[in-house]
Design a protein around this motif. Sequence first.
Motif, mmCIF file in Angstrom:
data_model
loop_
_atom_site.group_PDB
_atom_site.id
_atom_site.type_symbol
_atom_site.label_atom_id
_atom_site.label_comp_id
_atom_site.label_asym_id
_atom_site.label_seq_id
_atom_site.Cartn_x
_atom_site.Cartn_y
_atom_site.Cartn_z
ATOM 1 N N ILE A 23 0.851 -1.192 0.000
ATOM 2 C CA ILE A 23 0.000 0.000 0.000
ATOM 3 C C ILE A 23 0.888 1.244 0.000
ATOM 4 C CG2 ILE A 23 -1.803 1.276 1.212
ATOM 5 C CD1 ILE A 23 -2.704 -1.350 2.461
ATOM 6 N N ASP A 24 0.748 2.060 -1.037
ATOM 7 C CA ASP A 24 1.502 3.306 -1.087
ATOM 8 C C ASP A 24 1.045 4.253 0.022
ATOM 9 O OD1 ASP A 24 2.928 2.464 -3.242
ATOM 10 O OD2 ASP A 24 1.926 3.739 -4.717
ATOM 11 N N SER A 25 1.891 5.212 0.337
ATOM 12 C CA SER A 25 1.562 6.246 1.319
ATOM 13 C C SER A 25 1.751 7.613 0.678
ATOM 14 C CB SER A 25 2.450 6.123 2.563
ATOM 15 O OG SER A 25 2.211 4.903 3.237
ATOM 16 N N VAL A 26 1.146 8.631 1.289
ATOM 17 C CA VAL A 26 1.224 9.974 0.735
ATOM 18 C C VAL A 26 1.100 10.991 1.858
ATOM 19 C CG1 VAL A 26 -1.280 10.073 0.345
ATOM 20 C CG2 VAL A 26 0.251 11.506 -1.031
ATOM 21 N N VAL A 27 1.744 12.133 1.672
ATOM 22 C CA VAL A 27 1.577 13.263 2.583
ATOM 23 C C VAL A 27 0.650 14.254 1.891
ATOM 24 C CG1 VAL A 27 2.726 15.188 3.735
ATOM 25 C CG2 VAL A 27 3.787 12.926 3.708
ATOM 26 N N CYS A 28 -0.384 14.705 2.588
ATOM 27 C CA CYS A 28 -1.377 15.549 1.943
ATOM 28 C C CYS A 28 -1.998 16.536 2.922
ATOM 29 C CB CYS A 28 -2.467 14.699 1.288
ATOM 30 S SG CYS A 28 -3.135 13.402 2.338
ATOM 31 N N ALA A 29 -2.733 17.487 2.364
ATOM 32 C CA ALA A 29 -3.409 18.515 3.157
ATOM 33 C C ALA A 29 -4.602 19.014 2.358
ATOM 34 C CB ALA A 29 -2.451 19.654 3.473
ATOM 35 N N SER A 30 -5.461 19.768 3.012
ATOM 36 C CA SER A 30 -6.616 20.335 2.316
ATOM 37 C C SER A 30 -6.205 21.589 1.559
ATOM 38 C CB SER A 30 -7.720 20.673 3.321
ATOM 39 O OG SER A 30 -7.304 21.758 4.135
ATOM 40 N N ALA A 31 -7.003 21.930 0.551
ATOM 41 C CA ALA A 31 -6.752 23.168 -0.197
ATOM 42 C C ALA A 31 -6.861 24.372 0.722
ATOM 43 C CB ALA A 31 -7.746 23.277 -1.359
ATOM 44 N N GLU A 32 -7.756 24.300 1.692
ATOM 45 C CA GLU A 32 -7.928 25.399 2.642
ATOM 46 C C GLU A 32 -6.650 25.638 3.438
ATOM 47 O OE1 GLU A 32 -10.597 26.464 6.639
ATOM 48 O OE2 GLU A 32 -11.027 24.660 5.448
ATOM 49 N N TYR A 33 -6.037 24.555 3.925
ATOM 50 C CA TYR A 33 -4.805 24.700 4.701
ATOM 51 C C TYR A 33 -3.690 25.277 3.835
ATOM 52 C CZ TYR A 33 -0.646 23.644 7.401
ATOM 53 O OH TYR A 33 0.553 23.761 8.080
ATOM 54 N N LEU A 34 -3.537 24.757 2.642
ATOM 55 C CA LEU A 34 -2.448 25.195 1.770
ATOM 56 C C LEU A 34 -2.633 26.644 1.336
ATOM 57 C CD1 LEU A 34 -2.092 21.974 -0.401
ATOM 58 C CD2 LEU A 34 -0.682 22.670 1.539
ATOM 59 N N SER A 35 -3.883 27.061 1.157
ATOM 60 C CA SER A 35 -4.152 28.448 0.788
ATOM 61 C C SER A 35 -3.797 29.392 1.930
ATOM 62 C CB SER A 35 -5.623 28.602 0.417
ATOM 63 O OG SER A 35 -5.932 29.966 0.157
#
Length: 300
Positions: free
Chosen positions: A161-173
């Motif tokens: 199972i691959d993994s990823v680091v991510c966030a919401s568009a709201e946080y990044l904005s």
Amino acid sequence: MDRLTAMRSFVEVANCASFTQAAEHLGLSRLQVSRHVQEIEAWLKQRLLHRTTRKVSLTTAGEEALNRCEKILYEATELELTAMNRNDQLSGTIRVAAPIGLTQNILLDAVEQFTELHPNITVELFASDHFAQLVDERIDIALRYTDQPDDSLIARKLMVIDSVVCASAEYLSKYGEPQHIDDLKDHNCFRHLGASSWTFVKNNQHKAVEVKGTIIANDIGVLASAAQHGKGIVHLPCDLANPLINSGKLQPILSEFTVPSSVLWAVYLSRSYQLPIVRQFIDFVAQSWSSDIKLGDASR
């Protein structure tokens, strides 16, 4: 003497190194289990176990007998399983331990499908991100993310199972998107309990980055929910992340770096020959999860 029953008692005692635990697992009294072992020893005319007030261990003859008894019981189980399948009578209860996030997502779906095929089977699910103790907790199957399964257990690789680091568009904005993994030190990173760093790979070089944040949880699903609220960055397995990414609730970051994948295994004790449905269940999930889960995969 019912030699198969006596063999089961002997094998259970050998695996548990305890008459008391073996009796509990088999649903028998300690006296019954002790008599079964004595009957096997009388039949083979050899002492199979060293017994003290504190410890039970195998003799040399016991080690050989254990191997042969397990093979006999395995064949008996295969015969029973074939008959059950032919008569559509697969039934019983199995206890399955698995990580919380996996349980809530793809495992629950697999269990529902399996029990639809075999309505006389009950699956007891134990969701925890701590490794279950198979003997002490009477677990038939444990699903584990690990690079190297315990040598004392039987293990079957299910998938990667691959993994990823991510966030919401709201946080990044609001806070900006990290351009390099070192930038994570200045961001609110929601961490799984016990994980103080995240590892990344680029050009075959591994680098661990210490991260910190306002939320630490023992349930990866909680962290995923928190990240959707626009308050932080999260490290997720793709079985959980993909639906959130595909729906636009989260988006991957630091795409020039690779996050190491996780290998999922099914592990069980050799004593699991007693339950034909254990092997049937593992075969079912292995077939259901025959392909690895990659980032962005919309199929699961």
